[in-house]
Design an enzyme around this catalytic site. Structure first.
Site, mmCIF file in Angstrom:
data_model
loop_
_atom_site.group_PDB
_atom_site.id
_atom_site.type_symbol
_atom_site.label_atom_id
_atom_site.label_comp_id
_atom_site.label_asym_id
_atom_site.label_seq_id
_atom_site.Cartn_x
_atom_site.Cartn_y
_atom_site.Cartn_z
ATOM 1 N N ASN A 177 0.803 -1.226 0.000
ATOM 2 C CA ASN A 177 0.000 0.000 0.000
ATOM 3 C C ASN A 177 0.835 1.277 0.000
ATOM 4 O O ASN A 177 0.305 2.368 0.077
ATOM 5 C CB ASN A 177 -0.939 0.004 1.219
ATOM 6 C CG ASN A 177 -0.160 -0.018 2.532
ATOM 7 O OD1 ASN A 177 1.044 -0.228 2.543
ATOM 8 N ND2 ASN A 177 -0.857 0.205 3.627
ATOM 9 N N LYS A 178 2.153 1.155 -0.094
ATOM 10 C CA LYS A 178 3.011 2.336 -0.040
ATOM 11 C C LYS A 178 3.170 2.965 -1.430
ATOM 12 O O LYS A 178 2.609 2.467 -2.404
ATOM 13 C CB LYS A 178 4.361 1.967 0.583
ATOM 14 C CG LYS A 178 4.244 1.527 2.061
ATOM 15 C CD LYS A 178 4.040 2.711 2.966
ATOM 16 C CE LYS A 178 3.701 2.478 4.413
ATOM 17 N NZ LYS A 178 4.038 1.304 5.137
ATOM 18 N N VAL A 179 3.932 4.054 -1.503
ATOM 19 C CA VAL A 179 4.038 4.804 -2.766
ATOM 20 C C VAL A 179 4.557 3.922 -3.902
ATOM 21 O O VAL A 179 4.034 3.940 -5.013
ATOM 22 C CB VAL A 179 4.935 6.045 -2.599
ATOM 23 C CG1 VAL A 179 5.138 6.752 -3.927
ATOM 24 C CG2 VAL A 179 4.309 7.007 -1.593
#
Ligand SMILES: *Cc1c(COP(=O)(O)O)cnc(C)c1O
Length: 387
Positions: A214-216
């Protein structure tokens, strides 16, 4: 403002009537090509060219002397705290408003968190709160900084750049210097975020990134330790690879080590994702601008990047006028298939950290009661700006 108008606005951005998640990865570049290459070459594990390449790319992008890839962000934090010399019984100052990984890593070191408040501007660790805690409860002698009452050593400060918004680093660094404390940045959410032009995670003795789904950018699961010197970087890499001394066939390990190295398979994904990072960031910043304009005239306050910083806007967030409007917004958007989320419950409310030392946490409590995260997957919103 009605929750239904927020639902409509988000559906318009994503041009979709299906479920809209909070943040999902996109793989539109070389991801498949690079990952297949690792399978074809059989180098899917901890040896392979993508690990080195991924580390080099992140080093270049962040401007750190050395970057060491790990299996996840929590492992990177664990490694960084270990390398910073934190030992059993040490106290480490951090924020109550963070994702649990920050405190889990401390816990696994046998260290104890001390919870300070966050700044309403950055949503991250407030230098004044840290200073106030130290003035009241700490003293310095020739062995370092100690908690007056328990006589435990206060060893380090671990700020977290919440949702990608950098904390007030200059002020925090001077507090650390004054009190002889080590700075380790939890920059798990802030790849692509800069404080006065310098990348987050490169100010402290160590900085930590996460590449969770779910990170960049994502490597499936993954993390990175950013190091201040090549020497420390090489030592960190050694420790994450069982501290095995290189030899053609002998097994000799010269200190306690971790098995935390990122597999080549994951690093391949990371190399492809880094190629797309500039696009993700510009789309995310445009999306944030769009949200900001939408909430401008309302009593919902969109969380903007601090004036001193350039944020990656990892997760967009809005402060509701009160807890009732927050609950209403959460329920109505989620019922309508638009995912929104409250912020994490404060760390001192969790059973394992309920007895931790803490300062006044009134800003954290206010944010906890009123903040909602909005869908933040990067999309092209250029055409919508003219509406
Ligand atoms: C994502 C995250 C981490 C690391 O998480 P992993 O899932 O282990 O990669 C650490 N701290 C914060 C604040 C995070 O958001």
């Amino acid at each position: 403002m009605q929750a239904s108008s927020i639902v409509e606005f988000v559906r318009d951005i994503y041009r979709s009537n299906d479920f809209i998640p909070l943040h999902v990865p996109t793989f539109s570049g070389n991801e498949k090509k690079y990952v297949l290459e690792t399978i074809d070459s059989t180098f899917v594990s901890s040896v392979g060219r993508y690990v080195d390449e991924f580390e080099k790319t992140v080093e270049g992008y962040t401007g750190s002397a050395k970057a060491v890839a790990t299996v996840n962000g929590t492992a990177a934090l664990h490694t960084a705290l270990h390398m910073a010399g934190i030992v059993r019984g040490d106290l480490v100052i951090t924020q109550a408003l963070t994702f649990v990984a920050t405190c889990n890593a401390l816990h696994h070191m046998g260290a104890e968190p001390v919870f300070c408040d966050v700044s309403p501007v950055s949503l991250g660790l407030c230098p004044k709160s840290v200073e106030n805690f130290l003035l009241e409860h700490a003293e310095i002698n020739d062995k370092g900084c100690f908690h007056k009452k328990s006589r435990q050593r206060i060893k380090a400060v671990v700020p977290m750049h919440t949702f990608g918004h950098p904390v007030e680093l200059n002020e925090l660094i001077s507090v650390c210097k004054k009190w002889h404390l080590i700075l380790v940045e939890d920059a798990a959410e802030s790849l692509g975020s800069f404080y006065k032009g310098q990348h987050t995670g490169t100010f402290g003795q160590f900085g930590v990134l996460s590449f969770n789904g779910n990170k960049v950018i994502t490597t499936g699961g993954g993390g990175m330790v950013l190091c201040q010197s090549i020497e420390e970087g090489l030592h960190t890499k050694h420790v994450t690879t069982t501290a095995k001394v290189p030899h053609a066939y002998e097994f000799y390990h010269d200190e306690p080590g971790f098995n935390y190295r990122m597999p080549n398979l994951n690093a391949a994904l990371g190399c492809a994702q880094m190629e797309s990072l500039p696009d993700y960031l510009s789309h995310k910043r445009a999306l944030a601008k769009h949200y900001q304009a939408f909430f401008e005239e309302s009593d919902f306050k969109f969380v903007r990047e601090p004036d001193y910083a350039q944020s990656n806007y990892w997760l967009n967030a809005v402060m509701c006028p009160d807890v009732e409007s927050r609950n209403c917004l959460l329920k109505e958007t989620n019922d309508a298939g638009v995912m929104t989320r409250p912020i994490w419950q404060l760390m001192h409310r969790l059973p394992m950290f309920k007895n931790a030392l803490r300062n006044d946490l009134s800003q954290s409590e206010k944010i906890e009661a009123r903040l909602v995260n909005l869908p933040s997957t990067p999309v092209v919103v250029a055409e919508l700006r003219h509406k």
